[in-house]
Motif scaffolding. Structure first.
Motif, PDB file in Angstrom:
ATOM      1  N   GLU A   6     -21.627 -12.672  56.253  1.00  0.00           N
ATOM      2  CA  GLU A   6     -21.818 -11.811  57.434  1.00  0.00           C
ATOM      3  C   GLU A   6     -23.135 -11.060  57.329  1.00  0.00           C
ATOM      4  OE1 GLU A   6     -18.502  -9.196  58.060  1.00  0.00           O
ATOM      5  OE2 GLU A   6     -17.149 -10.916  58.030  1.00  0.00           O
ATOM      6  N   ILE A   7     -23.401 -10.533  56.113  1.00  0.00           N
ATOM      7  CA  ILE A   7     -24.652  -9.774  55.914  1.00  0.00           C
ATOM      8  C   ILE A   7     -25.852 -10.691  56.167  1.00  0.00           C
ATOM      9  CG2 ILE A   7     -26.088  -8.599  54.189  1.00  0.00           C
ATOM     10  CD1 ILE A   7     -23.396  -7.719  52.873  1.00  0.00           C
ATOM     11  N   VAL A   8     -25.767 -11.931  55.622  1.00  0.00           N
ATOM     12  CA  VAL A   8     -26.887 -12.872  55.794  1.00  0.00           C
ATOM     13  C   VAL A   8     -27.086 -13.163  57.279  1.00  0.00           C
ATOM     14  CG1 VAL A   8     -27.625 -15.247  55.380  1.00  0.00           C
ATOM     15  CG2 VAL A   8     -26.699 -13.903  53.498  1.00  0.00           C
ATOM     16  N   ASP A   9     -25.983 -13.453  57.991  1.00  0.00           N
ATOM     17  CA  ASP A   9     -26.086 -13.767  59.424  1.00  0.00           C
ATOM     18  C   ASP A   9     -26.688 -12.592  60.201  1.00  0.00           C
ATOM     19  OD1 ASP A   9     -25.104 -16.219  59.040  1.00  0.00           O
ATOM     20  OD2 ASP A   9     -23.084 -15.812  59.781  1.00  0.00           O
ATOM     21  N   GLU A  10     -26.204 -11.381  59.870  1.00  0.00           N
ATOM     22  CA  GLU A  10     -26.709 -10.213  60.594  1.00  0.00           C
ATOM     23  C   GLU A  10     -28.182  -9.976  60.295  1.00  0.00           C
ATOM     24  OE1 GLU A  10     -24.058  -7.029  59.626  1.00  0.00           O
ATOM     25  OE2 GLU A  10     -22.396  -8.042  60.634  1.00  0.00           O
ATOM     26  N   THR A  11     -28.574 -10.218  59.025  1.00  0.00           N
ATOM     27  CA  THR A  11     -29.983 -10.028  58.652  1.00  0.00           C
ATOM     28  C   THR A  11     -30.867 -11.024  59.396  1.00  0.00           C
ATOM     29  OG1 THR A  11     -29.243  -9.341  56.479  1.00  0.00           O
ATOM     30  CG2 THR A  11     -31.571  -9.836  56.695  1.00  0.00           C
ATOM     31  N   ILE A  12     -30.423 -12.290  59.426  1.00  0.00           N
ATOM     32  CA  ILE A  12     -31.208 -13.313  60.133  1.00  0.00           C
ATOM     33  C   ILE A  12     -31.327 -12.930  61.610  1.00  0.00           C
ATOM     34  CG2 ILE A  12     -31.195 -15.740  60.903  1.00  0.00           C
ATOM     35  CD1 ILE A  12     -29.907 -16.396  58.125  1.00  0.00           C
ATOM     36  N   GLU A  35     -34.937 -10.317  44.182  1.00  0.00           N
ATOM     37  CA  GLU A  35     -33.489 -10.295  44.425  1.00  0.00           C
ATOM     38  C   GLU A  35     -33.104 -11.410  45.412  1.00  0.00           C
ATOM     39  OE1 GLU A  35     -29.823  -8.727  43.617  1.00  0.00           O
ATOM     40  OE2 GLU A  35     -31.740  -8.237  42.697  1.00  0.00           O
ATOM     41  N   LEU A  36     -33.894 -11.528  46.486  1.00  0.00           N
ATOM     42  CA  LEU A  36     -33.608 -12.553  47.498  1.00  0.00           C
ATOM     43  C   LEU A  36     -33.697 -13.946  46.890  1.00  0.00           C
ATOM     44  CD1 LEU A  36     -35.530 -11.179  50.618  1.00  0.00           C
ATOM     45  CD2 LEU A  36     -33.065 -11.454  50.385  1.00  0.00           C
ATOM     46  N   GLY A  37     -34.687 -14.132  46.021  1.00  0.00           N
ATOM     47  CA  GLY A  37     -34.878 -15.434  45.371  1.00  0.00           C
ATOM     48  C   GLY A  37     -33.695 -15.827  44.517  1.00  0.00           C
ATOM     49  N   ARG A  38     -32.956 -14.808  44.061  1.00  0.00           N
ATOM     50  CA  ARG A  38     -31.805 -15.099  43.202  1.00  0.00           C
ATOM     51  C   ARG A  38     -30.511 -15.233  43.990  1.00  0.00           C
ATOM     52  NH1 ARG A  38     -31.141 -10.731  40.200  1.00  0.00           N
ATOM     53  NH2 ARG A  38     -33.186  -9.825  39.991  1.00  0.00           N
ATOM     54  N   PRO A  40     -28.109 -17.337  45.694  1.00  0.00           N
ATOM     55  CA  PRO A  40     -27.662 -18.680  46.045  1.00  0.00           C
ATOM     56  C   PRO A  40     -26.862 -18.684  47.344  1.00  0.00           C
ATOM     57  CG  PRO A  40     -26.429 -17.863  44.162  1.00  0.00           C
ATOM     58  CD  PRO A  40     -27.494 -16.855  44.463  1.00  0.00           C
ATOM     59  N   LYS A  41     -26.274 -17.543  47.684  1.00  0.00           N
ATOM     60  CA  LYS A  41     -25.408 -17.485  48.874  1.00  0.00           C
ATOM     61  C   LYS A  41     -26.192 -17.728  50.153  1.00  0.00           C
ATOM     62  CE  LYS A  41     -22.613 -16.092  45.745  1.00  0.00           C
ATOM     63  NZ  LYS A  41     -23.622 -15.990  44.680  1.00  0.00           N
ATOM     64  N   VAL A  42     -27.518 -17.535  50.086  1.00  0.00           N
ATOM     65  CA  VAL A  42     -28.294 -17.784  51.298  1.00  0.00           C
ATOM     66  C   VAL A  42     -28.163 -19.258  51.683  1.00  0.00           C
ATOM     67  CG1 VAL A  42     -30.588 -17.758  52.324  1.00  0.00           C
ATOM     68  CG2 VAL A  42     -29.862 -15.883  50.857  1.00  0.00           C
ATOM     69  N   VAL A  43     -28.271 -20.149  50.679  1.00  0.00           N
ATOM     70  CA  VAL A  43     -28.108 -21.575  50.976  1.00  0.00           C
ATOM     71  C   VAL A  43     -26.661 -21.853  51.386  1.00  0.00           C
ATOM     72  CG1 VAL A  43     -28.247 -23.925  50.087  1.00  0.00           C
ATOM     73  CG2 VAL A  43     -30.020 -22.293  49.518  1.00  0.00           C
ATOM     74  N   HIS A  78     -27.746 -24.365  44.820  1.00  0.00           N
ATOM     75  CA  HIS A  78     -29.111 -24.301  44.283  1.00  0.00           C
ATOM     76  C   HIS A  78     -29.307 -25.296  43.144  1.00  0.00           C
ATOM     77  CE1 HIS A  78     -31.050 -20.348  45.754  1.00  0.00           C
ATOM     78  NE2 HIS A  78     -30.366 -20.933  46.707  1.00  0.00           N
ATOM     79  N   ALA A  79     -28.474 -26.301  43.079  1.00  0.00           N
ATOM     80  CA  ALA A  79     -28.519 -27.237  41.943  1.00  0.00           C
ATOM     81  C   ALA A  79     -29.855 -27.969  41.885  1.00  0.00           C
ATOM     82  CB  ALA A  79     -27.386 -28.235  42.067  1.00  0.00           C
ATOM     83  N   GLU A  80     -30.302 -28.231  40.659  1.00  0.00           N
ATOM     84  CA  GLU A  80     -31.504 -29.061  40.460  1.00  0.00           C
ATOM     85  C   GLU A  80     -31.150 -30.529  40.632  1.00  0.00           C
ATOM     86  OE1 GLU A  80     -33.016 -28.429  36.525  1.00  0.00           O
ATOM     87  OE2 GLU A  80     -34.187 -26.707  37.189  1.00  0.00           O
ATOM     88  N   LEU A  81     -29.874 -30.828  40.407  1.00  0.00           N
ATOM     89  CA  LEU A  81     -29.448 -32.227  40.372  1.00  0.00           C
ATOM     90  C   LEU A  81     -28.323 -32.462  41.376  1.00  0.00           C
ATOM     91  CD1 LEU A  81     -29.534 -35.007  39.006  1.00  0.00           C
ATOM     92  CD2 LEU A  81     -28.066 -34.091  37.190  1.00  0.00           C
ATOM     93  N   MET A  82     -28.499 -33.496  42.191  1.00  0.00           N
ATOM     94  CA  MET A  82     -27.489 -33.808  43.211  1.00  0.00           C
ATOM     95  C   MET A  82     -27.025 -35.250  43.015  1.00  0.00           C
ATOM     96  SD  MET A  82     -27.948 -33.182  47.244  1.00  0.00           S
ATOM     97  CE  MET A  82     -26.703 -33.626  48.443  1.00  0.00           C
ATOM     98  N   PHE A  83     -25.729 -35.443  42.961  1.00  0.00           N
ATOM     99  CA  PHE A  83     -25.137 -36.779  42.886  1.00  0.00           C
ATOM    100  C   PHE A  83     -24.610 -37.149  44.267  1.00  0.00           C
ATOM    101  CE2 PHE A  83     -24.942 -35.359  38.514  1.00  0.00           C
ATOM    102  CZ  PHE A  83     -25.177 -36.514  37.777  1.00  0.00           C
ATOM    103  N   ILE A  84     -24.919 -38.376  44.683  1.00  0.00           N
ATOM    104  CA  ILE A  84     -24.439 -38.813  46.001  1.00  0.00           C
ATOM    105  C   ILE A  84     -23.648 -40.114  45.853  1.00  0.00           C
ATOM    106  CG2 ILE A  84     -25.124 -39.498  48.332  1.00  0.00           C
ATOM    107  CD1 ILE A  84     -27.611 -37.715  47.956  1.00  0.00           C
TER     108      ILE A  84
END
Ligand code: URA
Length: 231
Positions: A6-12, A35-38, A40-43, A78-84
Protein backbone atom coordinates in the motif's frame (compact mmCIF):
# COMPACT_ATOMS: atom_id res chain seq x y z
CA UNK A 1 -2.66 -6.28 0.03
CA UNK A 2 0.19 -5.94 2.53
CA UNK A 3 0.86 -2.64 4.26
CA UNK A 4 4.16 -2.21 2.46
CA UNK A 5 2.53 -2.69 -0.92
CA UNK A 6 0.00 0.00 0.00
CA UNK A 7 2.82 2.38 0.93
CA UNK A 8 4.60 1.65 -2.38
CA UNK A 9 1.39 2.20 -4.39
CA UNK A 10 0.62 5.43 -2.56
CA UNK A 11 4.19 6.67 -3.03
CA UNK A 12 4.11 5.92 -6.76
CA UNK A 13 0.72 7.66 -7.07
CA UNK A 14 2.00 10.71 -5.15
CA UNK A 15 5.13 10.94 -7.34
CA UNK A 16 3.04 10.63 -10.49
CA UNK A 17 0.75 13.38 -9.26
CA UNK A 18 3.79 15.60 -8.60
CA UNK A 19 5.11 14.93 -12.11
CA UNK A 20 1.71 15.72 -13.64
CA UNK A 21 1.68 19.03 -11.78
CA UNK A 22 5.06 20.01 -13.21
CA UNK A 23 7.57 18.93 -10.56
CA UNK A 24 10.76 17.83 -12.35
CA UNK A 25 13.17 17.34 -9.43
CA UNK A 26 12.89 15.76 -6.02
CA UNK A 27 15.82 15.75 -3.65
CA UNK A 28 16.35 12.45 -1.85
CA UNK A 29 19.05 11.96 0.76
CA UNK A 30 21.78 9.36 0.06
CA UNK A 31 20.57 7.39 3.09
CA UNK A 32 17.03 7.20 1.67
CA UNK A 33 18.37 6.14 -1.72
CA UNK A 34 20.38 3.38 -0.08
CA UNK A 35 17.30 2.28 1.84
CA UNK A 36 15.21 2.24 -1.36
CA UNK A 37 17.88 0.17 -3.11
CA UNK A 38 17.52 -2.45 -0.41
CA UNK A 39 13.75 -2.75 -0.80
CA UNK A 40 12.97 -6.05 -2.50
CA UNK A 41 9.27 -5.37 -1.89
CA UNK A 42 9.31 -2.73 -4.60
CA UNK A 43 9.73 -5.48 -7.20
CA UNK A 44 7.18 -7.69 -5.45
CA UNK A 45 4.76 -4.78 -5.54
CA UNK A 46 5.35 -4.50 -9.28
CA UNK A 47 4.92 -8.24 -9.74
CA UNK A 48 1.73 -8.36 -7.66
CA UNK A 49 -0.64 -6.84 -10.27
CA UNK A 50 0.90 -9.02 -13.01
CA UNK A 51 0.28 -12.09 -10.85
CA UNK A 52 -3.24 -10.88 -10.11
CA UNK A 53 -4.00 -10.58 -13.83
CA UNK A 54 -2.47 -14.02 -14.55
CA UNK A 55 -4.74 -15.50 -11.87
CA UNK A 56 -7.85 -14.40 -13.75
CA UNK A 57 -6.50 -15.00 -17.25
CA UNK A 58 -8.92 -16.94 -19.49
CA UNK A 59 -7.00 -16.85 -22.77
CA UNK A 60 -6.54 -20.65 -23.00
CA UNK A 61 -10.01 -22.19 -22.51
CA UNK A 62 -8.80 -25.80 -22.18
CA UNK A 63 -6.26 -24.88 -19.50
CA UNK A 64 -8.76 -22.68 -17.68
CA UNK A 65 -11.24 -25.59 -17.54
CA UNK A 66 -8.69 -27.99 -16.03
CA UNK A 67 -6.67 -25.79 -13.69
CA UNK A 68 -6.92 -25.67 -9.91
CA UNK A 69 -4.39 -22.88 -9.54
CA UNK A 70 -2.50 -20.45 -11.70
CA UNK A 71 1.16 -21.03 -10.86
CA UNK A 72 2.87 -17.68 -11.25
CA UNK A 73 6.35 -18.05 -9.77
CA UNK A 74 8.20 -18.26 -6.49
CA UNK A 75 11.39 -16.98 -4.89
CA UNK A 76 13.35 -13.81 -4.41
CA UNK A 77 12.12 -11.02 -6.71
CA UNK A 78 15.68 -9.65 -6.56
CA UNK A 79 17.31 -12.98 -7.38
CA UNK A 80 20.51 -13.03 -9.44
CA UNK A 81 19.50 -16.40 -10.82
CA UNK A 82 16.20 -17.36 -12.43
CA UNK A 83 15.17 -20.89 -13.41
CA UNK A 84 12.51 -21.26 -16.08
CA UNK A 85 10.66 -24.52 -16.64
CA UNK A 86 7.87 -25.59 -18.97
CA UNK A 87 4.52 -25.63 -17.17
CA UNK A 88 3.02 -26.71 -13.86
CA UNK A 89 2.42 -30.43 -13.42
CA UNK A 90 -0.18 -32.09 -11.20
CA UNK A 91 1.48 -31.25 -7.87
CA UNK A 92 2.22 -27.67 -8.90
CA UNK A 93 -1.37 -27.18 -10.12
CA UNK A 94 -2.69 -28.40 -6.77
CA UNK A 95 -0.25 -26.42 -4.63
CA UNK A 96 0.01 -23.27 -6.73
CA UNK A 97 3.83 -23.32 -6.63
CA UNK A 98 6.26 -24.26 -9.41
CA UNK A 99 8.53 -27.28 -9.14
CA UNK A 100 7.18 -28.94 -6.00
CA UNK A 101 6.69 -32.47 -7.38
CA UNK A 102 9.40 -35.06 -8.07
CA UNK A 103 11.09 -32.95 -10.73
CA UNK A 104 10.88 -30.01 -8.33
CA UNK A 105 12.58 -31.97 -5.56
CA UNK A 106 15.42 -32.67 -7.95
CA UNK A 107 15.60 -29.01 -8.98
CA UNK A 108 15.75 -28.03 -5.29
CA UNK A 109 18.66 -30.47 -4.82
CA UNK A 110 20.46 -28.96 -7.83
CA UNK A 111 19.98 -25.45 -6.36
CA UNK A 112 21.31 -26.65 -3.00
CA UNK A 113 24.28 -28.37 -4.66
CA UNK A 114 25.08 -24.96 -6.13
CA UNK A 115 25.37 -23.59 -2.60
CA UNK A 116 22.09 -21.70 -2.85
CA UNK A 117 18.72 -21.97 -1.18
CA UNK A 118 15.50 -22.32 -3.11
CA UNK A 119 14.18 -19.03 -1.71
CA UNK A 120 17.31 -17.21 -2.94
CA UNK A 121 16.55 -17.85 -6.63
CA UNK A 122 13.40 -17.18 -8.64
CA UNK A 123 11.54 -20.07 -10.27
CA UNK A 124 8.88 -19.69 -12.95
CA UNK A 125 7.45 -21.53 -15.93
CA UNK A 126 6.63 -20.61 -19.52
CA UNK A 127 2.98 -21.58 -18.92
CA UNK A 128 1.30 -20.59 -15.70
CA UNK A 129 -1.50 -23.18 -16.05
CA UNK A 130 -1.17 -26.95 -16.21
CA UNK A 131 -1.75 -28.52 -19.63
CA UNK A 132 -4.09 -31.53 -19.30
CA UNK A 133 -2.17 -34.79 -18.76
CA UNK A 134 1.02 -32.67 -18.77
CA UNK A 135 1.00 -32.53 -22.55
CA UNK A 136 3.51 -30.25 -24.26
CA UNK A 137 2.22 -26.65 -24.36
CA UNK A 138 0.66 -25.64 -27.68
CA UNK A 139 2.29 -22.76 -29.58
CA UNK A 140 -0.78 -20.54 -29.04
CA UNK A 141 -0.70 -21.28 -25.29
CA UNK A 142 2.96 -20.26 -25.18
CA UNK A 143 2.14 -17.10 -27.14
CA UNK A 144 -0.75 -16.27 -24.76
CA UNK A 145 1.28 -16.81 -21.61
CA UNK A 146 4.71 -15.53 -22.62
CA UNK A 147 4.00 -11.85 -21.77
CA UNK A 148 3.74 -12.83 -18.08
CA UNK A 149 7.16 -14.48 -18.15
CA UNK A 150 8.69 -11.60 -20.10
CA UNK A 151 7.40 -9.15 -17.51
CA UNK A 152 8.76 -11.31 -14.70
CA UNK A 153 12.20 -11.29 -16.35
CA UNK A 154 12.02 -7.56 -16.98
CA UNK A 155 11.15 -6.77 -13.36
CA UNK A 156 13.39 -9.30 -11.64
CA UNK A 157 16.35 -8.55 -13.92
CA UNK A 158 18.28 -11.71 -13.08
CA UNK A 159 22.00 -11.78 -13.87
CA UNK A 160 21.65 -15.27 -15.31
CA UNK A 161 18.73 -17.36 -16.56
CA UNK A 162 18.68 -21.15 -16.68
CA UNK A 163 16.24 -22.52 -19.26
CA UNK A 164 15.14 -25.97 -18.13
CA UNK A 165 14.34 -28.06 -21.20
CA UNK A 166 13.22 -27.47 -24.74
CA UNK A 167 10.01 -25.50 -24.07
CA UNK A 168 11.78 -22.82 -22.00
CA UNK A 169 14.67 -22.73 -24.44
CA UNK A 170 12.41 -22.33 -27.51
CA UNK A 171 10.21 -19.74 -25.80
CA UNK A 172 13.18 -17.43 -25.19
CA UNK A 173 15.69 -18.24 -27.91
CA UNK A 174 15.49 -18.35 -31.65
CA UNK A 175 17.31 -21.67 -32.00
CA UNK A 176 16.46 -24.54 -34.29
CA UNK A 177 18.60 -27.28 -32.69
CA UNK A 178 17.38 -29.56 -29.90
CA UNK A 179 18.24 -29.17 -26.22
CA UNK A 180 20.89 -31.94 -26.41
CA UNK A 181 22.88 -29.87 -28.92
CA UNK A 182 22.21 -26.51 -27.32
CA UNK A 183 22.74 -27.23 -23.62
CA UNK A 184 25.98 -26.17 -22.03
CA UNK A 185 26.36 -23.16 -24.33
CA UNK A 186 25.73 -19.55 -23.41
CA UNK A 187 23.08 -17.57 -25.28
CA UNK A 188 21.70 -14.13 -24.60
CA UNK A 189 18.13 -13.10 -23.98
CA UNK A 190 17.64 -9.32 -23.89
CA UNK A 191 21.24 -8.87 -22.71
CA UNK A 192 20.87 -11.53 -20.00
CA UNK A 193 23.12 -14.60 -20.28
CA UNK A 194 20.99 -17.72 -20.55
CA UNK A 195 22.12 -21.30 -20.07
CA UNK A 196 19.88 -23.99 -21.56
CA UNK A 197 20.12 -27.33 -19.81
CA UNK A 198 18.16 -30.55 -19.41
CA UNK A 199 14.83 -30.43 -17.59
CA UNK A 200 14.84 -32.15 -14.15
CA UNK A 201 12.01 -34.45 -15.37
CA UNK A 202 14.38 -35.67 -18.10
CA UNK A 203 17.03 -36.29 -15.43
CA UNK A 204 14.58 -38.47 -13.50
CA UNK A 205 14.30 -40.66 -16.61
CA UNK A 206 17.98 -40.34 -17.57
CA UNK A 207 20.03 -39.97 -14.38
CA UNK A 208 23.29 -40.26 -16.35
CA UNK A 209 22.61 -36.78 -17.77
CA UNK A 210 22.98 -35.25 -14.27
CA UNK A 211 26.71 -35.02 -15.01
CA UNK A 212 26.08 -32.62 -17.89
CA UNK A 213 23.61 -30.54 -15.87
CA UNK A 214 26.17 -30.21 -13.08
CA UNK A 215 28.73 -28.97 -15.65
CA UNK A 216 26.17 -26.41 -16.84
CA UNK A 217 25.47 -25.28 -13.27
CA UNK A 218 29.20 -24.88 -12.64
CA UNK A 219 29.33 -22.56 -15.67
CA UNK A 220 26.35 -20.65 -14.21
CA UNK A 221 28.12 -20.24 -10.85
CA UNK A 222 31.26 -19.02 -12.62
CA UNK A 223 29.20 -16.48 -14.58
CA UNK A 224 27.72 -15.24 -11.28
CA UNK A 225 31.22 -15.00 -9.78
CA UNK A 226 30.34 -17.60 -7.16
CA UNK A 227 32.47 -20.44 -5.93
CA UNK A 228 31.58 -23.94 -6.98
CA UNK A 229 30.89 -25.91 -3.77
CA UNK A 230 32.85 -29.14 -3.28
CA UNK A 231 30.69 -32.24 -3.79
N1 URA B 1 7.87 -29.17 -14.69
C1 URA B 1 7.95 -27.88 -15.06
O1 URA B 1 8.43 -27.54 -16.14
N2 URA B 1 7.53 -26.96 -14.18
C2 URA B 1 7.05 -27.27 -12.99
O2 URA B 1 6.69 -26.36 -12.25
C3 URA B 1 6.97 -28.63 -12.64
C4 URA B 1 7.38 -29.56 -13.50
Amino acid sequence: MSKLNEIVDETIAALEEMRRSGVTNVSVSPATLEELGRLPKVVSAQLAPIEASAKVCVKCPELVRCRHNVVFGVGDPHAELMFIGEAPGRDEDLEGEPFVGRAGELLTKIIQAMGLKRHEVYIANVLKCRPPENRTPLPEEVANCLPYLLTQIELIKPKVIVALGATAMKALLDVQLGITKIRGNWYTFRDIPIMPTFHPAYLLRNPAAKKEVWQDMQAVLAKLGREVPKR
